[in-house]
Write a protein that holds these residues in place. Structure first.
Motif, PDB file in Angstrom:
ATOM      1  N   GLU A 154      28.947  50.893  35.787  1.00 25.16           N
ATOM      2  CA  GLU A 154      28.537  49.523  35.477  1.00 25.16           C
ATOM      3  C   GLU A 154      29.699  48.546  35.663  1.00 25.16           C
ATOM      4  O   GLU A 154      29.514  47.449  36.208  1.00 25.16           O
ATOM      5  N   LEU A 155      30.894  48.956  35.215  1.00 23.67           N
ATOM      6  CA  LEU A 155      32.065  48.085  35.370  1.00 23.67           C
ATOM      7  C   LEU A 155      32.423  47.891  36.838  1.00 23.67           C
ATOM      8  O   LEU A 155      32.817  46.798  37.246  1.00 23.67           O
ATOM      9  N   ARG A 156      32.276  48.935  37.633  1.00 23.77           N
ATOM     10  CA  ARG A 156      32.543  48.786  39.064  1.00 23.77           C
ATOM     11  C   ARG A 156      31.538  47.822  39.680  1.00 23.77           C
ATOM     12  O   ARG A 156      31.902  46.938  40.456  1.00 23.77           O
ATOM     13  N   ARG A 157      30.290  47.993  39.364  1.00 27.24           N
ATOM     14  CA  ARG A 157      29.236  47.134  39.914  1.00 27.24           C
ATOM     15  C   ARG A 157      29.462  45.681  39.506  1.00 27.24           C
ATOM     16  O   ARG A 157      29.162  44.764  40.259  1.00 27.24           O
ATOM     17  N   SER A 158      30.032  45.478  38.327  1.00 26.58           N
ATOM     18  CA  SER A 158      30.327  44.121  37.842  1.00 26.58           C
ATOM     19  C   SER A 158      31.587  43.546  38.472  1.00 26.58           C
ATOM     20  O   SER A 158      31.905  42.377  38.253  1.00 26.58           O
ATOM     21  N   GLY A 159      32.334  44.383  39.201  1.00 25.05           N
ATOM     22  CA  GLY A 159      33.550  43.907  39.847  1.00 25.05           C
ATOM     23  C   GLY A 159      34.758  43.837  38.928  1.00 25.05           C
ATOM     24  O   GLY A 159      35.747  43.191  39.260  1.00 25.05           O
ATOM     25  N   LEU A 160      34.696  44.510  37.788  1.00 32.50           N
ATOM     26  CA  LEU A 160      35.796  44.446  36.825  1.00 32.50           C
ATOM     27  C   LEU A 160      36.806  45.569  36.993  1.00 32.50           C
ATOM     28  O   LEU A 160      37.934  45.465  36.513  1.00 32.50           O
ATOM     29  N   ILE A 161      36.405  46.649  37.646  1.00 29.79           N
ATOM     30  CA  ILE A 161      37.328  47.738  37.957  1.00 29.79           C
ATOM     31  C   ILE A 161      37.170  48.093  39.427  1.00 29.79           C
ATOM     32  O   ILE A 161      36.181  47.707  40.068  1.00 29.79           O
ATOM     33  N   GLU A 162      38.149  48.835  39.946  1.00 20.46           N
ATOM     34  CA  GLU A 162      38.102  49.204  41.360  1.00 20.46           C
ATOM     35  C   GLU A 162      38.605  50.635  41.539  1.00 20.46           C
ATOM     36  O   GLU A 162      39.431  51.112  40.747  1.00 20.46           O
ATOM     37  N   PRO A 163      38.117  51.297  42.573  1.00 19.63           N
ATOM     38  CA  PRO A 163      38.611  52.640  42.853  1.00 19.63           C
ATOM     39  C   PRO A 163      40.003  52.569  43.461  1.00 19.63           C
ATOM     40  O   PRO A 163      40.373  51.572  44.079  1.00 19.63           O
ATOM     41  N   THR A 164      40.759  53.609  43.257  1.00 18.07           N
ATOM     42  CA  THR A 164      42.074  53.722  43.896  1.00 18.07           C
ATOM     43  C   THR A 164      42.007  54.889  44.877  1.00 18.07           C
ATOM     44  O   THR A 164      40.991  55.578  44.972  1.00 18.07           O
TER      45      THR A 164
END
Length: 103
Positions: A67-77
């Motif tokens: 959910e946080l990724r979809r919201s743009g608040l976290i990103e994969p490394t």
């Protein structure tokens, strides 16, 4: 509200009921996950590592990470680590402004 602000479901019935039942807890856990990642930027952690650090069940944390990724608040490394199941897991970090990261 809909996904990613609230847990999602695929079919109306038990899946929808479950998503609605955990909506308030999911919001709390999302905040805790983001609160864990943000001050550790640019450090990256797998969902399982985050769950262990927060003393939460991995099955509670993994969807919150999505959910946080979809919201743009976290990103994969580019980092991957082996999780408890022996599988390779994506690592995540909070998205922060460059100026914020150096403070």
């Amino acid at each position: 509200m809909q996904y990613p602000d609230n847990p999602g479901w695929k079919t109306a019935s038990t899946s929808e009921d479950a998503a609605q039942a955990i909506a308030s807890h999911a919001k709390t856990v999302r905040g805790r996950v983001l609160g864990f990642l943000t001050p550790r930027h640019p450090g990256a952690f797998s969902a399982d590592e985050i769950a262990a650090a927060l003393d939460e069940n991995i099955l509670t944390v993994r969807p919150r990470v999505s959910e946080l990724r979809r919201s743009g608040l976290i990103e994969p490394t580019a980092e991957r680590r082996t999780n408890k199941s022996g599988m390779s897991a994506q690592c995540w970090r909070a998205k922060v402004n460059v100026g914020e990261a150096s403070q």
